[in-house]
Motif scaffolding. Structure first.
Motif: not given
Length: 805
Positions: A151-156, A168-170, A206-208
């Protein structure tokens, strides 16, 4: 994870002995209740009663429930809520605007279980506006595999936009073991794709992602990318999520102000509550999109959630249409504003409320800042400043990409610092003599605060300029990124000199002050915009902005049957009023002068004004049978305007900034054509006109003729108009409605601030010649709407309901 709507086949029981009726969610259980002068919500909630509501649904547990996790996702339920399965409680929530989950683990595959949602909203008032009751936001059924995105697991986070976008992606993954990969894909409307494949290490990938030829998102160019995130365990697809997002950057500082994608932006803002007019607090995508569209068309580029997190479908519309959003956490911290609000539970609930809000906003381009509270008068104290710093730090740790703000009413802070906070509900609770306590006690909720403001009127601004007002706000302003000033634009210039690093924003203002406010917004560095109260009218706070006439009750705390606040620049049916004309003139968005007229039916009566509405003028020259003077307001950003009546010039006067953007004429009313002509540097720049109505009859006008799916809505304007569509303002009529076929009536009423008919009934009276019906589809086919009037005939139209998508 797969997520599907869970809206059908619910049953509702009101109280313990009420009749069980079928409902389709989302549903507002309060809007259909009978209002009364002694109702529990009082003036705050539009004189509706509170209640206890029991929603239930039978659900057959799927065969794969042993291997997958099933749960319910509630976008919001208003009232103290408990969710149970076959009598066993699985979730609870007391925050009416918080999204939350209810686990369905442990259910036996193939078994039929009873899901029950008990909503207790009986203790009222518990908020300062109409809250609605029940499951008024959508419910979803989630299915998660053992390995899934958290949940709330995709951070852009968009780090840069030139020469290419760098994002940036997590991705946070739960249950991952061994060889686990996250594949992220961005696709534009032309099918061009940018992607990356990242290893999941200790539950996080994590990455870009580099995106060439990027098309940035802004209010002017709201471009959205389709994002797909796939999780593969040992090469096998185990989870996937898709959504749309925009790529944009945010910067804000005292020297350059607010910049979106490096471009300076001034916020032309509207405060907006969460109800949907005739629908009550029912949140459906069609209603939210329509509201956002009309606000955008009216010149606003920014919306402030007032005073709770926005519903997701409204934020979807803001993403798609291009509206900047200030999402707001709460109206209450640890001091009561109404008797039964959650102040005593604030420390318990705010972290979960904030986390849920951030989760819903994180990847939305429209949301550009977080407000951590509104008019929290305890921020004048050390305890309040400490709380502000703590909440700010929580937001910055959870989402460092967006600035924080706090909307501060300097007058209320000043009062609180002297021990006379108008929001303190139990000031005399300790009085030993009951008679003395009763004589002293005056329950000072938001209504009392509004009364103070109304009595002070224009001098409120002077009080906010006092040195003491600075002393009770400077410490809390230092805890947030942007200082939000409620009704205190007179401080901008001086405070910027005194605090050169402070970023200032008008978080709440009176519409009539906009000319003076905008002059400061455009001339004082570090002031980034203004939000008027309010962009859209709302239920509750009954009468705060409604003018009354003659012997009608004045003030801002109108008695029953007052229902609406009456301060919206746009009324609850979506019709823009004179305040929108003023705003568009101030912002330079009018192509031609715009005309509004003070209501002629009140000629000769005393006018009881309120400060939250600068004018009662309406856009109409149709006042059948009226004689006497007409006061005409011409809104313009021209140098001069000339008014013409039936081909005769009534004179040319100064306009634009020199006239406060509104030029007034007083002339005898005469049926026909009223025309305004604007001039810039001596040359005509544009013209507009209003006409009186000829013979009128009942007319229906649908904003759309085909409903796409069961949750789509048709808004139908019901008008007493002539064959040219000119609505007659002076006459009224009594209407009845019937809906047959593949649809149901969701709302029926008008923008009358003191309407006595329920919006869920089949009868209503017109107001200024208008009413509105809202119809929702129930199945594929045709739906026929028939409206009958007592004096202007009948009208009918047919809509189609398509289930093609």
């Amino acid at each position: 994870m797969t997520r599907t709507l869970f809206l059908e086949d619910w049953q509702l029981q009101r109280g313990d002995d009420g009749q069980v009726v079928p409902v389709r969610l989302p549903h507002d259980a309060m809007i259909g209740e009978a209002r009364s002068a002694d109702a529990a919500t009082g003036n705050h909630g539009g004189y509706f009663p509170g209640g206890v509501y029991r929603y239930s649904k039978q659900w057959q547990v799927p065969a794969d429930a042993d291997s997958n996790e099933y749960r319910l996702f509630f976008e919001g339920v208003y009232g103290h809520t408990k969710v149970s399965v076959d009598g066993h409680e699985v979730a609870a929530c007391i925050s009416g605007y918080r999204a939350f989950y209810a686990s369905l683990k442990g259910c036996v595959p193939g078994q039929v279980v009873t899901i029950e949602v008990l909503v207790d909203n009986s203790q009222a008032p518990n908020t300062r506006w109409y809250s609605g009751s029940g499951i008024n936001r959508p419910v979803w059924l989630d299915v998660r595999s053992p390995v899934h995105i958290a949940d709330d697991g995709i951070h852009l986070v968009t780090r840069s936009l030139s020469p290419k976008a760098v994002v940036d992606v997590a991705v946070h993954v739960e249950g991952a073991t061994g060889n686990c990969m996250a594949h992220i894909r961005f696709a534009n409307e032309d099918g061009q794709v940018a992607s990356a494949e990242l290893d999941v290490v200790e539950g996080v990938a994590k990455g870009t992602v580099d995106i060439p030829n990027v098309q940035p998102w802004s209010a002017e160019t709201p471009y959205l990318y389709a994002v797909t995130v796939q999780i593969k365990q040992s090469g096998e697809l185990v989870d996937e999520e898709t959504f749309r997002t925009g790529l944009r950057t945010i910067e804000v500082d005292a020297e350059h102000g607010l910049r979106i994608n490096g471009v300076p932006v001034l916020l032309r803002g509207a405060c907006v509550h969460s109800d949907n007019g005739l629908l009550g607090t029912v949140s459906l995508p069609a209603a939210e999109y329509r509201r956002a569209r009309i606000l955008k068309e009216s010149g606003y580029n920014a919306i402030r959630a007032s005073h709770n997190p926005f519903q997701s479908s409204f934020l979807d519309a803001c993403d798609e249409l291009g509206l900047y959003v200030m999402d707001e956490l709460t109206d209450v911290w640890f001091k009561h504003k109404t008797k039964y609000d959650n102040a005593e539970q604030f420390d318990e609930v705010w972290p979960a409320d904030a986390s849920a809000m951030i989760a819903g906003d994180r990847n939305r381009p429209a949301v550009i800042m977080y407000s951590i509270g509104n008019e929290i008068s305890e921020t004048a104290t050390a305890e309040g400043v400490e709380a502000a710093a703590k909440i700010h730090d929580f937001f910055k740790h959870s989402d460092p990409t967006r600035p924080t703000t706090l909307a501060v009413n300097l007058l209320l802070n000043l009062m609180a610092s002297k021990g006379s906070s108008p929001f303190e509900k139990e000031k005399y609770a300790g009085e030993s003599d009951p008679k003395k306590a009763e004589s002293k006690k005056k329950e000072a909720t938001s209504t009392a605060a509004n009364m103070v403001t109304a009595k002070l009127g224009m001098i409120m601004g002077l009080i906010s300029r006092l040195p003491a007002a600075d002393r009770v706000s400077r410490d809390v302003f230092a805890t947030v990124d942007i200082a939000g000033y409620n009704y205190a634009y007179g401080r901008y210039k001086g405070d910027r000199k005194k605090y050169p690093q402070r970023v200032i924003m008008g978080s709440e203002s009176m519409p009539g002050d906009l000319p003076a406010i905008w002059q400061r917004v455009t001339s004082v560095p570090g002031v980034i915009g203004d939000f008027m109260w309010t962009g859209w009218d709302y239920l509750g706070e009954s009468g705060i902005g409604s003018w009354s006439y003659g012997e009608e009750p004045g003030g801002i705390n109108k008695p029953f049957p007052a229902l609406l606040a009456g301060c919206g620049a746009i009324d609850i049916t979506g019709v823009p009023g004179a305040p929108t004309l003023l705003a568009k003139a101030v912002w330079g968005l009018l192509d031609a002068p715009a005309i509004a007229v003070r209501p002629l039916m009140h000629n000769g009566k005393r006018t009881n004004k309120t400060p939250w509405r600068s004018t009662d003028a309406v856009v109409s020259w149709a006042w059948q049978g009226v004689t006497g003077k007409a006061i005409i307001e011409v809104y313009s950003c021209d140098d001069k305007v000339e008014l013409w009546l039936n081909g005769r010039s009534l004179g040319r006067k100064k306009a634009g900034v020199k006239a406060g953007f509104v030029t007034r004429f007083c002339v005898p009313y005469e049926a026909g054509e009223l025309m305004a002509v604007g001039y810039r540097k001596g040359r005509e720049s544009g013209r507009s006109s209003l006409r009186s109505a000829d013979k009128v009859q009942l007319q229906l006008r649908a904003e759309k003729t085909t409903l796409e799916g069961l949750d789509d809505l048709a808004y139908i304007a019901i008008e007493l108009a002539d064959n040219q569509g000119v609505v007659e303002s002076m006459i009224g009529d009594r209407l009845s409605i019937s809906v047959a076929g593949a649809g149901e009536l969701m709302g029926f009423g008008s923008a009358n601030p003191t309407a006595v008919d329920t919006y869920t009934g089949t009868v209503c009276s017109t107001y200024l010649g208008r009413a509105q019906a809202i119809v929702r589809g129930t199945e594929a086919g045709e739906v026929t709407i028939t409206v009958r009037s007592e004096r202007h005939g009948d009208a009918q139209l047919t809509l189609k309901v398509s289930l093609g998508r």
